[in-house]
Design an enzyme around this catalytic site. Structure first.
Site, PDB file in Angstrom:
ATOM      1  N   ALA A  69       0.858  -1.185   0.000  1.00 14.67           N
ATOM      2  CA  ALA A  69       0.000   0.000   0.000  1.00 14.67           C
ATOM      3  C   ALA A  69       0.893   1.234   0.000  1.00 14.67           C
ATOM      4  CB  ALA A  69      -0.909  -0.005   1.223  1.00 14.67           C
TER       5      ALA A  69
ATOM      6  N   LYS B  44      11.219   9.075  16.484  1.00 15.42           N
ATOM      7  CA  LYS B  44      12.188   7.977  16.349  1.00 15.42           C
ATOM      8  C   LYS B  44      12.801   7.612  17.692  1.00 15.42           C
ATOM      9  CE  LYS B  44      13.243   9.500  11.652  1.00 15.42           C
ATOM     10  NZ  LYS B  44      14.210  10.220  10.789  1.00 15.42           N
TER      11      LYS B  44
END
EC number: 1.1.1.3
Length: 438
Positions: A10, A207
């Site tokens: 996707a 992150k």
């Protein structure tokens, strides 16, 4: 013969198209390493007509991500759309609930919903792999989750945003302002038209929240990360850092302390002798301090289609091998709650740049306020404008004074500088940059 792993992708942007290309061109190598073939059998994207430079003949085009996620003909759902919400979130949840494995490069999704998705993967026995979400081609997720599974981690820190590292590198090397370097980064495609997500530190914070969970067994919580960006950094700070043996980097730092896990993102002075200080331009790096071993530094491209796709394909290969690691290194029930550590309690060295008013008693007033907070000075540099010559108009010019402190607490620094400002012996706001030792 083992049936090939059937993959649905996707998102066919730069990364998605490169993943398709890699799986096709490296088919024999991947089959040899994984023990079975890997085939892209279905895809979806916003535009079917867009030219992508890849051959999709024989690949089914599915109408939307949710339909692809629950497609009975795929074993592994690869999410490369991005974004913390739908359609990425609902599609990944659906794929995991259907017992499929998921590979994603979506740091925003993991930082916000990682715990919920990991629970779904655990419940339905699917893999949730996301190496590309942090550091792209740098294998830091596998290093923390698997390679150092038997090592206690004390600290993990690094340069996690190439845009900021590029800007700081150009500022240091060419003496340019932040605004000039940002404009150039935008022109070259390193920074977005709205660069705030990068330069204000939020990309790094997402992150870091993921790395902290892997390193310390905490629940992923971006809200637990203290964040500062780099827009306040001036060329004179970088020149002073160089003179003092330091370099300025935007670091994400997660460290175990006596009071808990401290997670913070901010401009940081690091010794020039450190590995992290050598990392320039758009390159990323992560250093891991583990018990009983020297620090490990991983360096490489932290973004870009090829680098990110490389990590995505490596994760797909792990699915093909049958590897099912706990997404965050431990069962969900073993992950601990974490909360934001007040920066006032942070302990370390500090760089302080003041514009001191050039009249008698200024230095004594500054020294007194620092002494009141028990702050010890490691070094002090006074930079007289014009080499110390008197200005032509006879008016006093503020004198830049640069202080490096020994380890102290942040609240002490803040109280001392507030008192100095109240004494009206400096002009403007002090510049403060934290120092991270090796």
């Amino acid at each position: 013969m083992v049936a090939p792993l059937k993959v649905g992708i996707a998102g066919l942007g730069t990364v998605g198209a490169e993943v398709v290309r890699l799986i096709e061109t490296q088919a024999r190598v991947l089959a040899g390493r994984s023990g079975r073939g890997i085939r892209v059998v279905a895809v979806t994207a916003r535009s079917k007509a867009k030219k992508r430079g890849i051959d999709l003949r024989g690949v089914e085009w599915v109408k939307d991500p949710l339909a692809l996620a629950t497609h009975p003909g795929i074993d592994c759902f690869v999410e490369l759309m991005g974004g913390a919400g739908d359609p990425a979130l609902s599609a990944v949840e659906a794929a995991l609930s259907a017992g499929k494995s998921v590979v994603t490069a979506n740091k925003a999704l993991l930082a916000k919903h990682g715990l919920k998705l990991a629970k779904a993967a655990e419940k339905h026995s699917g893999a949730l792999n996301y190496e590309a979400a942090v550091g792209a081609a740098i294998p830091v997720i596998k290093t923390l989750r698997e390679g150092l599974a038997g090592t206690g981690i004390n600290r993990v820190y690094g340069i996690l945003n190439g845009t900021c590292n590029y800007i700081l590198t150009r500022m240091e090397q060419e003496g340019l302002s932040f605004a000039e370097c940002l404009a150039d980064a935008q022109r070259l495609g390193y920074a977005e038209a709205n660069p705030s997500f990068d330069v204000d530190g939020h990309d790094t914070a997402q992150k870091l929240a993921i790395l902290a969970s892997l390193a310390f067994g905490t629940k992923v919580a971006q809200s637990a990360v203290y964040v500062e960006g780099i827009s306040s950094i001036a060329p004179e700070d970088l020149r002073a850092a160089a003179d003092l043996g330091y370099r300025v980097k935007l670091l994400g730092v997660a460290v175990r302390t006596a009071k808990g896990i401290e997670q913070r993102v901010h401009p940081t002075m690091v010794p020039k002798s450190s590995s992290i200080a050598q990392v320039m331009g758009v390159t990323n790096a992560v250093t891991i301090d583990g018990e009983g071993i020297p620090p490990i530094t991983l360096v490489g491209p932290g973004a870009g289609g090829a680098a990110t796709a490389s990590a995505v394909v490596a994760d797909i290969a792990d699915v093909a091998r049958g590897i099912r690691a706990n997404p965050f290194g431990r069962p969900i029930s073993h992950l601990r709650d974490t909360k934001k550590a007040p920066m006032e309690r942070h302990e370390g060295g500090y760089y302080i740049r003041l514009l001191a008013r050039d009249f008698p008693g200024t230095a004594a007033a500054i020294a007194t306020r620092l002494a009141e907070q028990k702050i010890s000075i490691e070094s002090i540099v006074q930079r007289h404008p014009n080499g110390g010559a008197a200005p032509a108009d006879g008016k006093a010019v503020p004198v830049p004074v640069i202080l490096i402190t020994y380890a102290t607490h942040e609240d002490a620094v803040r109280r001392a500088l507030a008192a100095v400002q109240k004494d009206k012996v400096i002009s403007g706001r002090p510049q403060v940059i934290r120092i991270e030792k090796n």
